[in-house]
Design a protein around this motif. Sequence first.
Motif, short mmCIF file in Angstrom:
data_model
loop_
_atom_site.label_atom_id
_atom_site.label_comp_id
_atom_site.label_asym_id
_atom_site.label_seq_id
_atom_site.Cartn_x
_atom_site.Cartn_y
_atom_site.Cartn_z
N ILE A 177 0.92 -1.06 0.03
CA ILE A 177 -0.13 0.05 -0.07
C ILE A 177 0.93 1.34 0.02
N TYR B 22 -7.19 -6.28 4.03
CA TYR B 22 -6.99 -4.87 3.64
C TYR B 22 -7.93 -4.49 2.42
N LEU C 146 -9.16 -0.98 2.07
CA LEU C 146 -7.97 -0.15 1.51
C LEU C 146 -7.64 -0.31 0.18
#
Length: 351
Positions: A72, A108, A111
């Motif tokens: 990320i 995640y 995200l």
Amino acid sequence: MNFMLRIALQLLAFFFLFVFIHMITAVTIQFFWPQGGTDANLSIYVLVLSTVLFLLILLLIGWYLGRPVYFIIVWLRRLARGQYDLPIRWDEIRSRKSGTLKIPYSIYKELFEHLHILANTLQKNEKELQKSEQAKQEWIRGISHDLKTPLTYISGYSTMLINTEYRWSEAEQKEFLTVIQQKAAHLQELVQDLNETIHGQIPLKAEVVDIVELVRRTVADVSSAPWATGRQFMMDTDPDQIPGSCDPKLLTRAIRNLFVNAVVHNPEGTRIAVRISQLHDRTTEIQIEDDGIGFSETLVKSDAAIPSSERSGLGLSIAKQLIEAHGGDLIVTSKPNEGTSLSIRLPLMQS
């Protein structure tokens, strides 16, 4: 299942894993060393082994949960640099069969989804910004080009006024000064247009006008210019009045550019014919034809701005943009030494 719950369950799973390994270790030691329960050294060994296992579990948690976080971070770094495409390893973190995120990246999921949306939004905004900046530059370039026309009038008539070889009558001097005043006002309008805010589209201030009268005034304006001497203008219209909704200032600029091209790029003696008609599909057609020197088909078909050194100059490109902003079309037909034919088609006002 929300993001926080998934993280909590993953940590709980690691805790149970640690407890399970610790129990297995204790049972194994008890099995191989049944009499060592009271041995102080054995207690130390168990404590050290438990500590090592705890540290290994922490490293496993860090690797398991930290690898997606690093991915990320790399993605955010690319977005900060203006790189809005998917990261290189995007396909590696997704399952080939289902297309879903692999474990541990699926933790995640929200995200990654929002990062993808953010990248698309930033890319879209970047394209819109570039488009808006391009439109702004074309708007400024067009106005800069159109500033030359009133300046030419002012220069021509002022030169005639100060010419000592001819004594102008008071009526002629007043006429020249009137034209100079009108063109100075036109210059002021063009300078004010430079302050217009452009957001991808040319700003139109539409009102109902008589298209025939608008063209007639433009023809009279261009044909009376000192530099238009020797060119013959002819105008024919059917019907005599055609009401239409347009921005009269911008449409006049477009038509004037086409007339100016027909004048300044052709020799004296060139005939320029203007015909206005109303088509059956509720369209107004303005045809401008000259028997001048013409220009190549390559320039006619090109959508790019044409260099000022060419036959048509920048005026053709500007006129095309302004006409298309009104929802119309500009059709150009020309060949070297065979003249030029321009057809402007504008949608009529709805009844």
